[in-house]
Motif scaffolding. Sequence first.
Motif, mmCIF file in Angstrom:
data_model
loop_
_atom_site.group_PDB
_atom_site.id
_atom_site.type_symbol
_atom_site.label_atom_id
_atom_site.label_comp_id
_atom_site.label_asym_id
_atom_site.label_seq_id
_atom_site.Cartn_x
_atom_site.Cartn_y
_atom_site.Cartn_z
ATOM 1 N N GLN A 164 0.864 -1.187 0.000
ATOM 2 C CA GLN A 164 0.000 0.000 0.000
ATOM 3 C C GLN A 164 0.900 1.236 0.000
ATOM 4 N N ILE A 165 1.344 1.585 -1.203
ATOM 5 C CA ILE A 165 2.390 2.594 -1.344
ATOM 6 C C ILE A 165 1.955 3.947 -0.799
ATOM 7 N N ASP A 166 0.677 4.300 -0.935
ATOM 8 C CA ASP A 166 0.222 5.603 -0.433
ATOM 9 C C ASP A 166 0.344 5.680 1.086
ATOM 10 N N GLU A 167 0.072 4.585 1.770
ATOM 11 C CA GLU A 167 0.209 4.557 3.232
ATOM 12 C C GLU A 167 1.668 4.706 3.633
ATOM 13 N N VAL A 168 2.545 4.073 2.892
ATOM 14 C CA VAL A 168 3.979 4.190 3.178
ATOM 15 C C VAL A 168 4.440 5.634 2.989
ATOM 16 N N LEU A 169 3.996 6.260 1.906
ATOM 17 C CA LEU A 169 4.437 7.624 1.611
ATOM 18 C C LEU A 169 3.954 8.611 2.670
ATOM 19 N N LYS A 170 2.762 8.397 3.208
ATOM 20 C CA LYS A 170 2.230 9.291 4.233
ATOM 21 C C LYS A 170 3.099 9.295 5.489
ATOM 22 N N LYS A 171 3.698 8.146 5.811
ATOM 23 C CA LYS A 171 4.447 7.999 7.059
ATOM 24 C C LYS A 171 5.898 7.608 6.782
ATOM 25 N N ALA A 172 6.429 8.132 5.680
ATOM 26 C CA ALA A 172 7.774 7.737 5.249
ATOM 27 C C ALA A 172 8.840 8.083 6.277
ATOM 28 N N HIS A 173 8.581 9.053 7.146
ATOM 29 C CA HIS A 173 9.573 9.431 8.163
ATOM 30 C C HIS A 173 9.897 8.259 9.090
ATOM 31 N N ASN A 191 2.766 -4.127 -13.341
ATOM 32 C CA ASN A 191 3.495 -4.119 -14.607
ATOM 33 C C ASN A 191 4.770 -3.308 -14.407
ATOM 34 N N ILE A 192 5.675 -3.373 -15.372
ATOM 35 C CA ILE A 192 6.996 -2.772 -15.194
ATOM 36 C C ILE A 192 6.897 -1.261 -14.998
ATOM 37 N N LEU A 193 6.078 -0.581 -15.803
ATOM 38 C CA LEU A 193 6.008 0.876 -15.685
ATOM 39 C C LEU A 193 5.415 1.291 -14.340
ATOM 40 N N THR A 194 4.384 0.600 -13.889
ATOM 41 C CA THR A 194 3.809 0.914 -12.575
ATOM 42 C C THR A 194 4.830 0.697 -11.473
ATOM 43 N N ARG A 195 5.610 -0.367 -11.587
ATOM 44 C CA ARG A 195 6.661 -0.600 -10.585
ATOM 45 C C ARG A 195 7.689 0.522 -10.616
ATOM 46 N N MET A 196 8.074 0.939 -11.807
ATOM 47 C CA MET A 196 9.027 2.055 -11.919
ATOM 48 C C MET A 196 8.473 3.307 -11.253
ATOM 49 N N ALA A 200 9.938 5.155 -7.956
ATOM 50 C CA ALA A 200 10.321 6.572 -8.047
ATOM 51 C C ALA A 200 9.577 7.408 -7.017
ATOM 52 N N ARG A 201 8.309 7.135 -6.797
ATOM 53 C CA ARG A 201 7.539 7.868 -5.789
ATOM 54 C C ARG A 201 8.122 7.631 -4.396
ATOM 55 N N LEU A 202 8.490 6.383 -4.125
ATOM 56 C CA LEU A 202 9.101 6.069 -2.833
ATOM 57 C C LEU A 202 10.433 6.793 -2.688
ATOM 58 N N ARG A 203 11.261 6.767 -3.736
ATOM 59 C CA ARG A 203 12.557 7.442 -3.681
ATOM 60 C C ARG A 203 12.385 8.949 -3.480
ATOM 61 N N PHE A 231 16.554 0.513 -11.420
ATOM 62 C CA PHE A 231 17.695 1.344 -11.028
ATOM 63 C C PHE A 231 17.492 2.783 -11.489
ATOM 64 N N LEU A 232 17.059 2.969 -12.724
ATOM 65 C CA LEU A 232 16.813 4.311 -13.245
ATOM 66 C C LEU A 232 15.693 5.009 -12.480
ATOM 67 N N SER A 233 14.831 4.223 -11.836
ATOM 68 C CA SER A 233 13.709 4.770 -11.067
ATOM 69 C C SER A 233 14.093 5.149 -9.651
ATOM 70 N N GLY A 234 15.329 4.826 -9.234
ATOM 71 C CA GLY A 234 15.796 5.232 -7.916
ATOM 72 C C GLY A 234 16.096 4.108 -6.959
ATOM 73 N N ALA A 235 15.977 2.847 -7.396
ATOM 74 C CA ALA A 235 16.354 1.721 -6.545
ATOM 75 C C ALA A 235 17.857 1.476 -6.643
ATOM 76 N N ASP A 236 18.385 0.736 -5.658
ATOM 77 C CA ASP A 236 19.844 0.666 -5.499
ATOM 78 C C ASP A 236 20.418 -0.742 -5.401
ATOM 79 N N ILE A 237 19.698 -1.645 -4.753
ATOM 80 C CA ILE A 237 20.192 -2.997 -4.488
ATOM 81 C C ILE A 237 19.194 -3.975 -5.091
ATOM 82 N N PHE A 238 19.706 -5.005 -5.758
ATOM 83 C CA PHE A 238 18.843 -5.944 -6.465
ATOM 84 C C PHE A 238 19.357 -7.363 -6.222
ATOM 85 N N ASP A 239 18.454 -8.251 -5.856
ATOM 86 C CA ASP A 239 18.861 -9.649 -5.710
ATOM 87 C C ASP A 239 17.772 -10.530 -6.311
ATOM 88 N N GLY A 240 18.103 -11.774 -6.542
ATOM 89 C CA GLY A 240 17.118 -12.705 -7.060
ATOM 90 C C GLY A 240 17.774 -14.026 -7.414
#
Length: 324
Positions: A164-173, A191-196, A200-203, A231-240
């Motif tokens: 629930q990304i909107d809830e996270v953004l409200k209390k990101a502190h 989908n990929i664009l929504t994830r990007m 980006a909104r989180l970053r 990565f271009l959207s602002g993420a930094d670490i990737f595993d899988g």
Amino acid sequence: MLAQKRSVKVGGREVERTPLLVPSFSSKGFPDVDKIIRTTSEVLDGPALVSAYDLHYEHVKPPFEFATLLFLDSGGYEAGKDVELSDVGDRAHEPEKWSTDMHAKTVRDWCPEVPTVLVGYDHPRNRCCFEAQVNRTLAMAWGHGDFARAILLKPETEAQNYIQIDEVLKKAHLLSQFQVIGITEKEIGNNILTRMVNIARLRKRMNEVGLQEVPIHVFGSLDTISTPLYFLSGADIFDGLTWLRYAYRDGLTIYRHNYAALDLSLGTKVHLVDGKCWFENYYYLQSLQDEMRRFLLNGDFGCFRFHSELFRTAYESLQERLES
């Protein structure tokens, strides 16, 4: 530019700089995971990820001295039947019991040989609201020696498929209490664009509340195309686990047996294909990581050997979505 170099700090000191492409290991789909670790440790010389669940059940066995930084994952992936986007579902998985107490004991008993990022407890049948996720992660046991805290953001109920990304953004502190912020690829959008956009909104929100140096970790993403896009959207670490399931070749992620036909021989035995493929995949990840780091110097999409035009146009689409 949303993508930047950021520090992974353990015990207050920098141990790695992002971006980081992290090979991960799991017993889910790989019952011989400890053998795989021992085989690939001959070439691995950077960060790696293993699961607290696998450590508890001794599917993996320390020491992991080959790693410069270890991510000790939450165990939620192994504790459930849900799969990564790259999972082909060719092996049935019957999870064993996994509880907060079992996780806490595993973490308390953990005496790392290398700096460690400890990921908060997760279980697919133990969902809670964002604030409760923060409090649960802060309250968990924290082992011995050098470590960093990572929270893995999850959907709030079993019925929800996405964070629930909107809830996270409200209390990101509230995220300021952690050294790494984790999300899973499949739970940040459909989908990929929504994830990007959501990354980006989180970053952007983290930057606004003073967390511009805190890395975002995308769990379950180690792909030749989607990972650079995140990565271009602002993420930094990737595993899988993609690097163990498939082969990387010419900018694509392909079946291992196709890799054998193209680069080895039609008669190469399966176990030899696997070993060769894992080694080459690791070197490929190192090269892609270098390309991502060169991009940070000047923002030139030509730094990417493959798919540079796709990455440029996808970034432009991201920018348009953020401004609309």
